[in-house]
Every structure is written in structure tokens, then in C-alpha cells.
Design an enzyme around this catalytic site. Structure first.
Site, PDB file in Angstrom:
ATOM      1  N   SER A 145     -16.843  -9.188 -13.796  1.00 13.63           N
ATOM      2  CA  SER A 145     -18.007  -9.375 -14.661  1.00 13.63           C
ATOM      3  C   SER A 145     -18.130 -10.822 -15.106  1.00 13.63           C
ATOM      4  O   SER A 145     -17.124 -11.535 -15.242  1.00 13.63           O
ATOM      5  CB  SER A 145     -17.864  -8.466 -15.890  1.00 13.63           C
ATOM      6  N   TYR A 171     -14.297  -5.565 -23.577  1.00 19.35           N
ATOM      7  CA  TYR A 171     -14.656  -5.301 -22.180  1.00 19.35           C
ATOM      8  C   TYR A 171     -14.410  -6.536 -21.329  1.00 19.35           C
ATOM      9  O   TYR A 171     -13.764  -6.464 -20.267  1.00 19.35           O
ATOM     10  CB  TYR A 171     -16.122  -4.879 -22.081  1.00 19.35           C
ATOM     11  N   LYS A 175     -11.588  -7.315 -18.093  1.00 18.23           N
ATOM     12  CA  LYS A 175     -11.913  -7.852 -16.771  1.00 18.23           C
ATOM     13  C   LYS A 175     -11.130  -9.136 -16.506  1.00 18.23           C
ATOM     14  O   LYS A 175     -10.619  -9.362 -15.395  1.00 18.23           O
ATOM     15  CB  LYS A 175     -13.421  -8.105 -16.669  1.00 18.23           C
TER      16      LYS A 175
END
Length: 447
Positions: A145, A171, A175
């Protein structure tokens, strides 16, 4: 041996296969000729209890005219996951490459549930990597991402931008941490090859309108929320933040069509199959930034619907602007995004307007898309039996010993079926000549 025949000897494991990105990847892989093993815990995809597979993957197989193998599995449960791997190896002998999409992915939710995100996204990936290595697969295309860049110091963002600095949400941290684990793995074990694809806001849907993004509950991402407002499912859009240092005060993002995104994955797969070793990351985006208000205007044009909205406080974890420099993917993978924001909105609206409740549909016994029995019949009798029969006849080179006309009629029937299902203008039209020609009943699927 043809290119398509050679690909049928290559087996790709797809995790998170029933979700938005995973299902589009499965379709592209099947259409390209690869064997596909689909794995999903079905937390973020819908399945009819009467059917063996998620609805998204049933539709994928109808569109592709080919079957995949589906496993209901959980990356966090390593013992049961290992049994799935044993079954895969017994049937397919090997896994050539894994495309890893399985992850929790909502920025706002990750701020509220950080432990859940760290456990699922990092521990789940660790279990997967260990089993891939144990069963002889050391090639991975990883779904990363743009959030790994945090709040970037330079725009557009290139792969040379520092990652892991100023990360604003759990989040993005999961990643980043996973990428670091994969880098260390590739440095320590020289025969591992990992390509990490850093997404910039995937949107859109397959042009057929058969598969698209179907979020559980209230959508966390902008475009699905806008689509549900346009469809009348939600009363209005909340725009999080109107005081960012952007052209209109709303957040700016690089939106990429799901079809372009998946084409990037196919390019990465082809690259890694050339015996790539090591770790490499690529940005996948258009290189153009659009504000929230830009998206609202584009969706109004695509849908012809009003999009009421109100500007509210900023959302935790968000940044002002993010758009990429994707020139490295162009130079090294031969990939470039070709669809614009208007294409994205048109395809999202086609999906949303024809699937008001997403994949959770009413059952109409007379419709090929709505009847479990007809879907089961289609997949088991036509796709499985007829297509595999014709493939087997071709590979054994005994076409001269059978009725050539019947073989051609079989292929023509399959092609016409796919044309009916794919044709956006004919889907749901019971009286269309093409639908009548192949004898498939359709109800008013097009709402």
C-alpha cells in the site's frame, strides 16, 4: 506448445481470493490460462449457504469459462492451513507463485482496532510464508500500500521515498512491517523472489458489472460510499476534512482502476516467473491526484444522480494528499495505467446499479445469475465437463477421430455464453437475440 497451454502448467495460489481485488485477480489469471487455487476465510466476501463457493468466485468462473479450486481457510490457523497446503500439493504437485491479498485494510478501523490488524496482517503473513517455503514455493507477489510512505515529503511519490517514517495509522504500519520482513527474508534466503506492489486507491469494477467492490456494512472507502449514496442506500456522504492544504480543502488521492491494478499484477507475475530473485517494490497508480469533490463531480456525471454531502472533521490516520510516480513500473514491468476517473466511476455505477445489495441477491429460479441450481448446473456440467473434455481431446491430439462439427459447436456455445454474460448492454435482457441463441434465461438483473 502454445503460450496458453504452457500457462496451464503454472499454478498460482491467491489468498484473499473472494474479496474485491482478489476476485478480479482470479478472473485475470484464469483468462490468461493459469491454474488458480483460491483461498479465503470469507470475512470480507459473501457466500450463499447453499453454494460451495463465494458468489464473487462463482461469477468469476462464469466470466472466465474456466474453473478454479477454492479452499475456505484461515491464515491465523496454521495447522488447518498446512492441511490445505498438503491437499494442494497432492492435487497440483506444486505452487509456482503466491499472490497474497488477504489482509484487513480499513485505515480508520485500524486506528480503533490496532491489535486485530497487527495480528491478522503480520502473523497471518508469517504463517503463509513459512508454509510456502516448507512446500517449495519461494515466489510471492505481495499486496502492499501507498500508506507505507506515511505523510510524504515529496509529491509525486516515487519508490525512492523513505518508507516507515511518519506513518499515521496501524494499517500502514502493518504493510511497512511486512515489507521489512520480506526484505530480510530475501536477504537471508537467496532463492526467494518477492515483488511488493504499493497500491494507490483501487476503485472501479469489471466492465461486465458482474463483479465489483461489495463492502460489509458501511463502506470505509470513498467511492463505494459515494456509489451507495447515488443508489439511495445511504442518505449522504460525509467528507472527512475540508481544511487540508489542497486546491479545495478536501483530501487528494491517486485513484487507479481495478482492471489496471490487476494488469500490474499480471506483469509482476510474468516478471517473477522469469526467475526473479530478491525483493523489489513498485508503485501502482495513475500519477494524478483527485480531491474528494473531484470524485463526487465525476460520479454525478457517470450516474446522473445527485450526491448530497457534508464536510465533517478529519478522520484519524488520514493525510492531505497522496499520488505517485509510477514510471519505474513502466520501465521495468512494461505497465502503465490507461483508465481515467470517468472510466472508474462509470464501471462502479454499472456494478452498483445492477447489484443494489452487492452479491447478496434475491433468488429468482428462472435466472441464470439468481438460481443456485442453474449456477451449479452451469459450472458442473458445462464448464467442468464440456470444457475439460474438449481440452483433453485437444491435448491428446485425437481431434481427427471425433466429429469435428460437434467440437466446433461446443466451443462456439462456450464463446456465446461468455459474450452474453460479459456484454454489458445485454445482461439481464431476456429478449436479447444472444441470450435466446444459447438458451439461457435471464430475469431483470439490470435494475
Amino acid at each position: 506448445m502454445s503460450s496458453d497451454e504452457s500457462k496451464r502448467g503454472i499454478t498460482i495460489l491467491v489468498t484473499g481470493a473472494g474479496g474485491y481485488i482478489g476476485s478480479h485477480a482470479c478472473l485475470a489469471l484464469l483468462e490468461a490460462g493459469y491454474n488458480v487455487i483460491a483461498l479465503d476465510n470469507m470475512v470480507n466476501c459473501w457466500k450463499d449457504d447453499r453454494l460451495p463457493e463465494p458468489e464473487s468466485l462463482i461469477r468469476v468462473q462464469i466470466l472466465a469459462g474456466r474453473q478454479l479450486k477454492f479452499y475456505h481457510g484461515e491464515l491465523l490457523c496454521k495447522p488447518s492451513l498446512e492441511k490445505i497446503f498438503e491437499d494442494i500439493i497432492q492435487e497440483h504437485k506444486k505452487i509456482d507463485v503466491c499472490m497474497h491479498f488477504a489482509a484487513l485494510k480499513a485505515v480508520g478501523e485500524s486506528c480503533a482496532k490496532p491489535l486485530e490488524y497487527y495480528k491478522n496482517n503480520i502473523t497471518g503473513t508469517m504463517n503463509l510464508i513459512e508454509l510456502l517455503e516448507k512446500f517449495g514455493c519461494k515466489s510471492l507477489v505481495y499486496s502492499s500500500s501507498a500508506t507505507v510512505y506515511g505523510d510524504p515529503s515529496n509529491l509525486p511519490i516515487s519508490e525512492s521515498e523513505l518508507t516507515g517514517v511518519g506513518l499515521t495509522n496501524p494499517y500502514g504500519k502493518t504493510k511497512y512491517m511486512t515489507e521489512e520482513i520480506l526484505k530480510d527474508l530475501c536477504n537471508a534466503v537467496q532463492d526467494w523472489g518477492v515483488i511488493s506492489l504499493r497500491y494507490f486507491n483501487p476503485v472501479g469494477a469489471h466492465v461486465s458489472g458482474l463483479i465489483g467492490e461489495d463492502p460489509n456494512g458501511i463502506p470505509n472507502n470513498l467511492v463505494p460510499f459515494v456509489a451507495q449514496v447515488a443508489a439511495g442506500k445511504l442518505p449522504k456522504l460525509k467528507v472527512f476534512g475540508g481544511d487540508y492544504p489542497t486546491k479545495d480543502g478536501t483530501g487528494v488521492r491517486d485513484y487507479i482502476h481495478i482492471t489496471d491494478l490487476i494488469t500490474g499484477h499480471i506483469k509482476a507475475l510474468e516478471f517473477i516467473l522469469k526467475d526473479f530473485k530478491g525483493f523489489k517494490a513498485y508503485n501502482l497508480g495513475t500519477g494524478k491526484g483527485f480531491s474528494v469533490l473531484d470524485v463526487i463531480r465525476a460520479f454525478r456525471e457517470a450516474s446522473g444522480k445527485d450526491i448530497p454531502y457534508e464536510i465533517v472533521d478529519r478522520r484519524p490516520g488520514d493525510i492531505a494528499a497522496s499520488y505517485c510516480d509510477a514510471s519505474l513500473a513502466d520501465r521495468e514491468l512494461g505497465w502503465v495505467a490507461s483508465r481515467d476517473i470517468h472510466d472508474m466511476c462509470q464501471d462502479v455505477w454499472r456494478w452498483q446499479s445492477r447489484n443494489i445489495n452487492g452479491f447478496k441477491k434475491e433468488i429468482n429460479p428462472n435466472c441464470i445469475l439468481h438460481s443456485p441450481k442453474k449456477l451449479e448446473l452451469l459450472l458442473s456440467s458445462l464448464t467442468k465437463t464440456e470444457l475439460r473434455k474438449l481440452d483433453r481431446q485437444h491435448h491428446l491430439e485425437i481431434l481427427d477421430a471425433i466429429d469435428q462439427q460437434k467440437v466446433q459447436e461446443g466451443f462456439d456455445k462456450l464463446r456465446r455464453l461468455q459474450e452474453v454474460v460479459k456484454a454489458s448492454g445485454q445482461l439481464g435482457a431476456a429478449d436479447s437475440p444472444a441470450a435466446q441463441d444459447v438458451g439461457l434465461p435471464f430475469c431483470g438483473c439490470e435494475r
